[in-house]
Design an enzyme around this catalytic site. Structure first.
Site, PDB file in Angstrom:
ATOM      1  N   THR A 195     -27.209   4.736 -45.917  1.00 31.14           N
ATOM      2  CA  THR A 195     -27.803   4.527 -47.236  1.00 31.14           C
ATOM      3  C   THR A 195     -29.162   5.223 -47.219  1.00 31.14           C
ATOM      4  O   THR A 195     -29.538   5.845 -46.218  1.00 31.14           O
ATOM      5  CB  THR A 195     -27.958   3.027 -47.532  1.00 31.14           C
ATOM      6  OG1 THR A 195     -28.672   2.427 -46.447  1.00 31.14           O
ATOM      7  CG2 THR A 195     -26.604   2.343 -47.686  1.00 31.14           C
TER       8      THR A 195
ATOM      9  N   HIS B 149     -25.859   5.473 -34.051  1.00 30.15           N
ATOM     10  CA  HIS B 149     -27.267   5.309 -33.669  1.00 30.15           C
ATOM     11  C   HIS B 149     -27.348   4.600 -32.317  1.00 30.15           C
ATOM     12  O   HIS B 149     -26.680   3.579 -32.103  1.00 30.15           O
ATOM     13  CB  HIS B 149     -28.015   4.498 -34.733  1.00 30.15           C
ATOM     14  CG  HIS B 149     -29.456   4.320 -34.392  1.00 30.15           C
ATOM     15  ND1 HIS B 149     -30.386   5.333 -34.570  1.00 30.15           N
ATOM     16  CD2 HIS B 149     -30.133   3.278 -33.837  1.00 30.15           C
ATOM     17  CE1 HIS B 149     -31.569   4.913 -34.153  1.00 30.15           C
ATOM     18  NE2 HIS B 149     -31.445   3.678 -33.704  1.00 30.15           N
TER      19      HIS B 149
HETATM   20  C1  GRF Z   1     -26.608  10.130 -29.654  1.00 30.39           C
HETATM   21  O1  GRF Z   1     -27.260   9.251 -28.789  1.00 30.39           O
HETATM   22  C2  GRF Z   1     -26.523   9.551 -31.036  1.00 30.39           C
HETATM   23  O2  GRF Z   1     -26.400   8.165 -31.046  1.00 30.39           O
HETATM   24  C3  GRF Z   1     -27.865   9.944 -31.619  1.00 30.39           C
HETATM   25  O3  GRF Z   1     -28.097  11.231 -31.133  1.00 30.39           O
HETATM   26  C4  GRF Z   1     -27.432  11.397 -29.879  1.00 30.39           C
HETATM   27  C5  GRF Z   1     -26.537  12.585 -30.035  1.00 30.39           C
HETATM   28  O4  GRF Z   1     -25.890  12.925 -28.836  1.00 30.39           O
HETATM   29  N1  GRF Z   1     -27.827   9.852 -33.059  1.00 30.39           N
HETATM   30  P1  GRF Z   1     -24.691  13.968 -28.853  1.00 30.39           P
HETATM   31  O5  GRF Z   1     -25.207  15.225 -29.546  1.00 30.39           O
HETATM   32  O6  GRF Z   1     -23.553  13.355 -29.591  1.00 30.39           O
HETATM   33  O7  GRF Z   1     -24.382  14.228 -27.417  1.00 30.39           O
END
Ligand code: GRF
Length: 213
Positions: free
Chosen positions: A141, A109
């Site tokens: 979760t 995240h």
């Molecule tokens: C990333 O910033 C990730 O943290 C979030 O969505 C984005 C996905 O980027 N959950 P990618 O598809 O891995 O380039």
């Protein structure tokens, strides 16, 4: 046979690419399948280029969330993953799905959780005027972006930052902490227990630091 993991994606797949680039000895894991809910997602092409099997489970083709998730579980479990990684997977998952992979489902995240769960994290961080921002790997979760934290990395917020510039600085670090968490899990060092995430038997938020990436 190396530790099999599955990766769920929806979009461009740069976090997947980081896992693909480190798969094998560095990651201590093998990417057994990449599953996308979005047909044509660039992430699928990255997997295919690396010779990794892919599957598409398009949520729009199912009558409800349960039917969609049943198909998702079938696509994943056909490859017997011991860990499922959400790497830019943009669907909210039900408690039933999360329960099926209890203790072996992680997410990346782009914020320092518990700050800024949900979307548009970089713009929200700038609007809030925080001095430091970052990224989090956590166990999943039932609550969105709420599970036990495995590893976080911080980056400075600069005066001239745009959401895009800040996102790029954070993304570079995402590409390090996600493989690190996968490696620890594959090595049996990382576990999700009732009291939270534990690394080498100790609370992960106290001891987890980047080691290998
Ligand atoms: C990333 O910033 C990730 O943290 C979030 O969505 C984005 C996905 O980027 N959950 P990618 O598809 O891995 O380039």
């Amino acid at each position: 046979m190396a530790f099999p993991i599955a990766v769920l994606v929806s979009g461009r797949g740069t976090n997947l690419q980081s896992l693909l680039d480190h798969a094998g000895d560095r990651l201590r894991a093998r990417i057994a399948v990449v599953v996308s809910n979005t047909p044509g997602a660039p992430a699928l092409a990255r997997a295919a280029a690396a010779g990794v099997p892919t599957a598409v489970v398009d949520h729009r083709g199912y009558r409800d969330r349960v039917a969609f998730e049943d198909a998702l579980i079938a696509a994943l479990d056909a490859h017997r993953p011991r860990l499922v990684v959400l790497a830019g997977f943009m669907r909210v998952l039900t408690p039933r799905f999360v329960g099926h992979y209890e203790g072996r489902l992680i997410n990346i995240h782009p914020s320092l959780l518990p700050c800024f769960p949900g979307l548009d994290t970089h713009a929200r961080a700038l609007a809030a005027g925080v001095e430091r921002h970052g990224a989090t790997v956590h166990f999943v979760t039932a609550g969105v972006d709420e599970g036990p934290i495995v590893l976080q990395v911080t980056v400075p917020v600069l005066a001239a930052d745009t959401p895009e510039a800040l996102a790029a600085r954070v993304l570079e670090q995402e590409h390090r902490i996600l493989p690190q968490a996968v490696r620890w899990f594959a090595e049996g060092r990382l576990r999700c227990e009732a009291g939270g995430a534990r690394l080498d038997g100790r609370p992960a938020h106290e001891v987890a630091r980047l080691e290998d990436f």
